[in-house]
Design a protein around this motif. Structure first.
Motif, short mmCIF file in Angstrom:
data_model
loop_
_atom_site.label_atom_id
_atom_site.label_comp_id
_atom_site.label_asym_id
_atom_site.label_seq_id
_atom_site.Cartn_x
_atom_site.Cartn_y
_atom_site.Cartn_z
N ASN A 1 0.84 -1.20 0.00
CA ASN A 1 0.00 0.00 0.00
C ASN A 1 0.87 1.24 0.00
O ASN A 1 1.85 1.33 0.73
CB ASN A 1 -0.92 0.01 1.22
N SER A 2 0.49 2.21 -0.80
CA SER A 2 1.26 3.44 -0.90
C SER A 2 0.67 4.51 0.02
O SER A 2 -0.49 4.43 0.43
CB SER A 2 1.26 3.94 -2.34
N LEU A 3 1.49 5.52 0.32
CA LEU A 3 1.02 6.64 1.13
C LEU A 3 0.17 7.59 0.30
O LEU A 3 -0.80 8.16 0.80
CB LEU A 3 2.21 7.40 1.72
N ASP A 4 0.56 7.78 -0.98
CA ASP A 4 -0.15 8.73 -1.83
C ASP A 4 0.11 8.37 -3.30
O ASP A 4 1.22 7.98 -3.65
CB ASP A 4 0.35 10.15 -1.55
N ILE A 5 -0.89 8.52 -4.15
CA ILE A 5 -0.74 8.31 -5.59
C ILE A 5 -0.55 9.68 -6.23
O ILE A 5 -1.37 10.58 -6.06
CB ILE A 5 -1.97 7.59 -6.19
N LEU A 6 0.56 9.84 -6.95
CA LEU A 6 0.95 11.14 -7.48
C LEU A 6 0.76 11.26 -8.99
O LEU A 6 0.90 12.35 -9.54
CB LEU A 6 2.41 11.42 -7.12
N GLY A 7 0.48 10.15 -9.67
CA GLY A 7 0.28 10.21 -11.11
C GLY A 7 0.33 8.82 -11.70
O GLY A 7 0.32 7.82 -10.99
N TYR A 8 0.42 8.77 -13.04
CA TYR A 8 0.53 7.48 -13.72
C TYR A 8 1.40 7.60 -14.95
O TYR A 8 1.63 8.70 -15.47
CB TYR A 8 -0.85 6.91 -14.08
N TYR A 9 1.88 6.45 -15.42
CA TYR A 9 2.74 6.38 -16.60
C TYR A 9 2.40 5.12 -17.36
O TYR A 9 2.38 4.03 -16.78
CB TYR A 9 4.21 6.38 -16.16
N ASP A 10 2.09 5.26 -18.65
CA ASP A 10 1.77 4.11 -19.49
C ASP A 10 2.70 4.13 -20.71
O ASP A 10 2.42 4.80 -21.70
CB ASP A 10 0.31 4.16 -19.93
N PRO A 11 3.83 3.40 -20.64
CA PRO A 11 4.78 3.41 -21.75
C PRO A 11 4.31 2.62 -22.96
O PRO A 11 4.89 2.74 -24.04
CB PRO A 11 6.04 2.78 -21.14
N ALA A 12 3.23 1.83 -22.84
CA ALA A 12 2.76 1.00 -23.95
C ALA A 12 2.07 1.84 -25.02
O ALA A 12 2.02 1.45 -26.17
CB ALA A 12 1.82 -0.07 -23.43
N LYS A 13 1.53 2.98 -24.65
CA LYS A 13 0.85 3.84 -25.62
C LYS A 13 1.88 4.58 -26.46
O LYS A 13 3.00 4.83 -26.03
CB LYS A 13 -0.06 4.84 -24.91
N LYS A 14 1.50 4.92 -27.67
CA LYS A 14 2.39 5.69 -28.55
C LYS A 14 1.74 7.02 -28.87
O LYS A 14 0.72 7.04 -29.55
CB LYS A 14 2.66 4.91 -29.84
N ALA B 1 3.90 7.71 -25.22
CA ALA B 1 3.66 7.24 -23.85
C ALA B 1 2.77 8.23 -23.10
O ALA B 1 2.94 9.45 -23.21
CB ALA B 1 4.97 7.07 -23.11
N ALA B 2 1.81 7.70 -22.34
CA ALA B 2 0.89 8.53 -21.55
C ALA B 2 1.53 8.82 -20.20
O ALA B 2 2.02 7.91 -19.52
CB ALA B 2 -0.43 7.82 -21.36
N LEU B 3 1.55 10.09 -19.83
CA LEU B 3 2.17 10.51 -18.58
C LEU B 3 1.32 11.59 -17.94
O LEU B 3 0.98 12.57 -18.59
CB LEU B 3 3.59 11.04 -18.84
N SER B 4 0.97 11.40 -16.68
CA SER B 4 0.22 12.40 -15.93
C SER B 4 0.81 12.46 -14.52
O SER B 4 0.83 11.45 -13.82
CB SER B 4 -1.25 12.04 -15.87
N ILE B 5 1.32 13.62 -14.15
CA ILE B 5 1.96 13.79 -12.84
C ILE B 5 1.37 15.02 -12.16
O ILE B 5 1.26 16.08 -12.79
CB ILE B 5 3.48 13.95 -12.97
N ASN B 6 1.04 14.89 -10.89
CA ASN B 6 0.60 16.02 -10.09
C ASN B 6 1.85 16.64 -9.46
O ASN B 6 2.33 16.18 -8.42
CB ASN B 6 -0.39 15.56 -9.02
N LEU B 7 2.40 17.67 -10.11
CA LEU B 7 3.66 18.27 -9.67
C LEU B 7 3.54 18.95 -8.30
O LEU B 7 4.51 18.98 -7.55
CB LEU B 7 4.17 19.26 -10.72
#
Length: 82
Positions: free
Chosen positions: A34-47, A49-55
């Motif tokens: 279990n994580s403390l907090d989810i900060l974003g996601y990364y999907d390298p399979a898409k072309k 790559a999908a990247l979303s980060i809460n800076l």
């Protein structure tokens, strides 16, 4: 407690192609724990790559002393450029 911001496997699009969450976790825990907090996601399979980060959340955790993994450092650089 040392906290590290790293990737966590989240799902699979096809054979050996995973999606990842960017999470804040205690340093000595297993990757799938279990994580403390989810900060974003990364999907390298898409072309491209999908990247979303809460800076804002990442900056908050870094301000509290969290360390970024090497991979997450490079992803944050990419997110700041776009």
């Amino acid at each position: 407690m040392e906290v590290v911001i790293r990737l966590q496997k989240a799902g699979k699009t096809s054979k050996k192609r995973y999606n990842y969450r960017i999470v804040a976790m205690p340093k000595n825990t297993a990757r799938q724990a279990n994580s403390l907090d989810i900060l974003g996601y990364y999907d390298p399979a898409k072309k491209p790559a999908a990247l979303s980060i809460n800076l804002e959340k990442i900056n908050t955790w870094v301000g509290k002393g969290a360390q970024l993994s090497d991979t997450v450092k490079s992803l944050v650089k990419k997110a700041k450029k776009s």
